[in-house]
Write a protein that holds these residues in place. Structure first.
Motif, PDB file in Angstrom:
ATOM      1  N   GLN A 182      -6.318  50.747  35.242  1.00 10.92           N
ATOM      2  CA  GLN A 182      -5.370  50.015  34.407  1.00 10.92           C
ATOM      3  C   GLN A 182      -4.258  50.957  33.947  1.00 10.92           C
ATOM      4  O   GLN A 182      -4.505  52.107  33.570  1.00 10.92           O
ATOM      5  N   ARG A 183      -3.034  50.475  34.000  1.00  5.18           N
ATOM      6  CA  ARG A 183      -1.889  51.328  33.677  1.00  5.18           C
ATOM      7  C   ARG A 183      -1.990  51.891  32.270  1.00  5.18           C
ATOM      8  O   ARG A 183      -1.803  53.098  32.060  1.00  5.18           O
ATOM      9  N   HIS A 184      -2.292  51.042  31.278  1.00  6.61           N
ATOM     10  CA  HIS A 184      -2.295  51.534  29.899  1.00  6.61           C
ATOM     11  C   HIS A 184      -3.539  52.354  29.567  1.00  6.61           C
ATOM     12  O   HIS A 184      -3.641  52.905  28.473  1.00  6.61           O
ATOM     13  N   LEU A 185      -4.481  52.448  30.499  1.00 10.56           N
ATOM     14  CA  LEU A 185      -5.643  53.330  30.310  1.00 10.56           C
ATOM     15  C   LEU A 185      -5.486  54.643  31.078  1.00 10.56           C
ATOM     16  O   LEU A 185      -6.452  55.383  31.246  1.00 10.56           O
ATOM     17  N   GLY A 186      -4.278  54.909  31.556  1.00 12.62           N
ATOM     18  CA  GLY A 186      -4.015  56.239  32.092  1.00 12.62           C
ATOM     19  C   GLY A 186      -3.909  56.349  33.599  1.00 12.62           C
ATOM     20  O   GLY A 186      -4.127  57.427  34.149  1.00 12.62           O
ATOM     21  N   ALA A 187      -3.516  55.272  34.282  1.00 11.13           N
ATOM     22  CA  ALA A 187      -3.418  55.341  35.742  1.00 11.13           C
ATOM     23  C   ALA A 187      -2.435  56.403  36.203  1.00 11.13           C
ATOM     24  O   ALA A 187      -2.708  57.162  37.134  1.00 11.13           O
ATOM     25  N   ASP A 188      -1.284  56.482  35.550  1.00 11.27           N
ATOM     26  CA  ASP A 188      -0.260  57.421  35.993  1.00 11.27           C
ATOM     27  C   ASP A 188      -0.672  58.867  35.716  1.00 11.27           C
ATOM     28  O   ASP A 188      -0.443  59.759  36.538  1.00 11.27           O
ATOM     29  N   SER A 189      -1.290  59.104  34.562  1.00 10.98           N
ATOM     30  CA  SER A 189      -1.744  60.471  34.265  1.00 10.98           C
ATOM     31  C   SER A 189      -2.894  60.862  35.181  1.00 10.98           C
ATOM     32  O   SER A 189      -3.007  62.025  35.587  1.00 10.98           O
ATOM     33  N   LEU A 190      -3.746  59.894  35.548  1.00 11.76           N
ATOM     34  CA  LEU A 190      -4.819  60.196  36.490  1.00 11.76           C
ATOM     35  C   LEU A 190      -4.237  60.556  37.855  1.00 11.76           C
ATOM     36  O   LEU A 190      -4.723  61.485  38.520  1.00 11.76           O
ATOM     37  N   GLN A 191      -3.199  59.858  38.271  1.00 11.29           N
ATOM     38  CA  GLN A 191      -2.564  60.178  39.542  1.00 11.29           C
ATOM     39  C   GLN A 191      -2.031  61.618  39.523  1.00 11.29           C
ATOM     40  O   GLN A 191      -2.219  62.379  40.488  1.00 11.29           O
ATOM     41  N   ARG A 192      -1.386  62.007  38.436  1.00  8.70           N
ATOM     42  CA  ARG A 192      -0.878  63.385  38.329  1.00  8.70           C
ATOM     43  C   ARG A 192      -2.017  64.384  38.338  1.00  8.70           C
ATOM     44  O   ARG A 192      -1.918  65.455  38.966  1.00  8.70           O
ATOM     45  N   TRP A 193      -3.121  64.060  37.657  1.00  7.56           N
ATOM     46  CA  TRP A 193      -4.259  64.975  37.630  1.00  7.56           C
ATOM     47  C   TRP A 193      -4.863  65.133  39.025  1.00  7.56           C
ATOM     48  O   TRP A 193      -5.189  66.250  39.443  1.00  7.56           O
ATOM     49  N   LEU A 194      -5.010  64.041  39.755  1.00  7.73           N
ATOM     50  CA  LEU A 194      -5.544  64.115  41.116  1.00  7.73           C
ATOM     51  C   LEU A 194      -4.667  65.015  41.978  1.00  7.73           C
ATOM     52  O   LEU A 194      -5.168  65.867  42.733  1.00  7.73           O
ATOM     53  N   ASP A 195      -3.356  64.854  41.870  1.00  9.41           N
ATOM     54  CA  ASP A 195      -2.437  65.708  42.626  1.00  9.41           C
ATOM     55  C   ASP A 195      -2.664  67.180  42.283  1.00  9.41           C
ATOM     56  O   ASP A 195      -2.671  68.045  43.167  1.00  9.41           O
ATOM     57  N   SER A 196      -2.869  67.469  40.997  1.00  5.95           N
ATOM     58  CA  SER A 196      -3.052  68.856  40.557  1.00  5.95           C
ATOM     59  C   SER A 196      -4.354  69.465  41.053  1.00  5.95           C
ATOM     60  O   SER A 196      -4.496  70.689  41.080  1.00  5.95           O
ATOM     61  N   GLN A 197      -5.301  68.615  41.435  1.00  4.14           N
ATOM     62  CA  GLN A 197      -6.605  69.074  41.913  1.00  4.14           C
ATOM     63  C   GLN A 197      -6.664  69.175  43.436  1.00  4.14           C
ATOM     64  O   GLN A 197      -7.737  69.363  44.008  1.00  4.14           O
ATOM     65  N   GLY A 198      -5.519  69.056  44.088  1.00  5.50           N
ATOM     66  CA  GLY A 198      -5.509  69.094  45.545  1.00  5.50           C
ATOM     67  C   GLY A 198      -6.014  67.815  46.175  1.00  5.50           C
ATOM     68  O   GLY A 198      -6.497  67.823  47.315  1.00  5.50           O
ATOM     69  N   LEU A 199      -5.902  66.713  45.437  1.00  2.00           N
ATOM     70  CA  LEU A 199      -6.306  65.397  45.932  1.00  2.00           C
ATOM     71  C   LEU A 199      -5.072  64.495  45.891  1.00  2.00           C
ATOM     72  O   LEU A 199      -4.875  63.733  44.949  1.00  2.00           O
ATOM     73  N   PRO A 200      -4.206  64.590  46.899  1.00  2.00           N
ATOM     74  CA  PRO A 200      -2.943  63.845  46.860  1.00  2.00           C
ATOM     75  C   PRO A 200      -3.174  62.358  46.675  1.00  2.00           C
ATOM     76  O   PRO A 200      -3.933  61.734  47.412  1.00  2.00           O
ATOM     77  N   ALA A 201      -2.508  61.785  45.674  1.00  2.00           N
ATOM     78  CA  ALA A 201      -2.681  60.370  45.342  1.00  2.00           C
ATOM     79  C   ALA A 201      -1.349  59.655  45.465  1.00  2.00           C
ATOM     80  O   ALA A 201      -0.302  60.165  45.040  1.00  2.00           O
ATOM     81  N   GLU A 202      -1.399  58.475  46.023  1.00  2.00           N
ATOM     82  CA  GLU A 202      -0.214  57.649  46.216  1.00  2.00           C
ATOM     83  C   GLU A 202      -0.496  56.247  45.684  1.00  2.00           C
ATOM     84  O   GLU A 202      -1.549  55.677  45.968  1.00  2.00           O
ATOM     85  N   ARG A 203       0.427  55.710  44.922  1.00  2.00           N
ATOM     86  CA  ARG A 203       0.279  54.340  44.447  1.00  2.00           C
ATOM     87  C   ARG A 203       0.590  53.366  45.586  1.00  2.00           C
ATOM     88  O   ARG A 203       1.674  53.404  46.172  1.00  2.00           O
ATOM     89  N   THR A 204      -0.360  52.507  45.896  1.00  2.00           N
ATOM     90  CA  THR A 204      -0.168  51.567  47.002  1.00  2.00           C
ATOM     91  C   THR A 204       0.006  50.129  46.532  1.00  2.00           C
ATOM     92  O   THR A 204       0.428  49.277  47.307  1.00  2.00           O
TER      93      THR A 204
END
Length: 224
Positions: A182-204
């Motif tokens: 859910q967006r207001h539960l942190g979807a965008d920050s989770l995407q950034r965190w995944l990227d920082s962990q070497g787990l490239p994330a893309e919103r589909t």
């Protein structure tokens, strides 16, 4: 109570019910109960995920991380009958319901396991029926060709991040994970965190306040 759906052994009194999973290609009436995630209806985020993800691989190992009573795993089993589907959850009541739902709908390609927060089999594994396929720690190790998940965001960042690092690390080369958050539960920050962990994330996909993220491990970005 809903906030205890990630407890291994929910203390909430049982009150069995059902919830309908209605998709363009699938209609299942699923057994639910108190003490599991979204017992009154299939969660909107789960439906957004199942209505927007591409078809799963026809063969191989497919994982539903945080399976609850089984809507995602059973959809995987229905859409990919030749694959081996595994649903995992820390909640023993949810896993018991998922096994029963799979059996009642003839989706024997789906197996379910109660797991520990560390990603291994829980010590208090619920006894299975004689016709159930057993699951071992080796099965949990993957590698998985696809992971679909509506992850338990409310469990807290520390636990959530450790869980995702464990299970996304079990993706096969070229495998993909699709997560709905859910967006207001942190979807965008989770995407950034995944990227920082070497787990490239893309919103589909983005619908009804939910984001669907596609994740691939670094070094496995092969063209499909």
């Amino acid at each position: 109570m809903a906030q205890h759906y990630f407890d291994p052994d929910p203390g909430t009194a049982s009150r069995p019910s059902t919830a309908d999973l209605v998709l363009p290609d699938l209609h299942l009436r699923l057994r639910t109960d108190r003490g599991v995630f979204s017992p009154d209806r299939v969660d909107l985020g789960t439906r957004v995920l199942l209505e927007t993800v591409p078809p799963p691989p026809a063969q191989g190992r497919l994982l539903d991380l945080g399976c609850g009573y089984g809507p995602i795993a059973l959809t995987l089993a229905s859409r990919a009958p030749g694959a081996r589907v595994l649903g995992v959850d820390v909640n023993s009541r949810a896993v018991g319901l998922a096994r029963r739902n799979a059996a009642e709908h003839g989706l024997g390609g789906a197996r379910f396991a109660v797991v520990s927060p560390g990603g291994g089999l829980a010590a208090d594994q619920e006894p299975q029926r004689p016709d159930d396929l057993s699951c071992t720690d080796r099965d949990l190790a993957g590698p998985f060709d696809a992971v679909w998940s509506n992850p338990p965001i409310r469990v807290g960042k520390g636990v959530l991040h450790a869980m995702l690092l464990t299970w996304l690390g079990r993706l096969a080369p070229g495998g993909e994970a699709h997560l709905v958050v859910q967006r207001h539960l942190g979807a965008d920050s989770l995407q950034r965190w995944l990227d920082s962990q070497g787990l490239p994330a893309e919103r589909t996909a983005s619908r009804a306040g939910f984001r669907v993220l596609r994740v691939r491990r670094s070094g496995t970005d092969e063209t499909s």
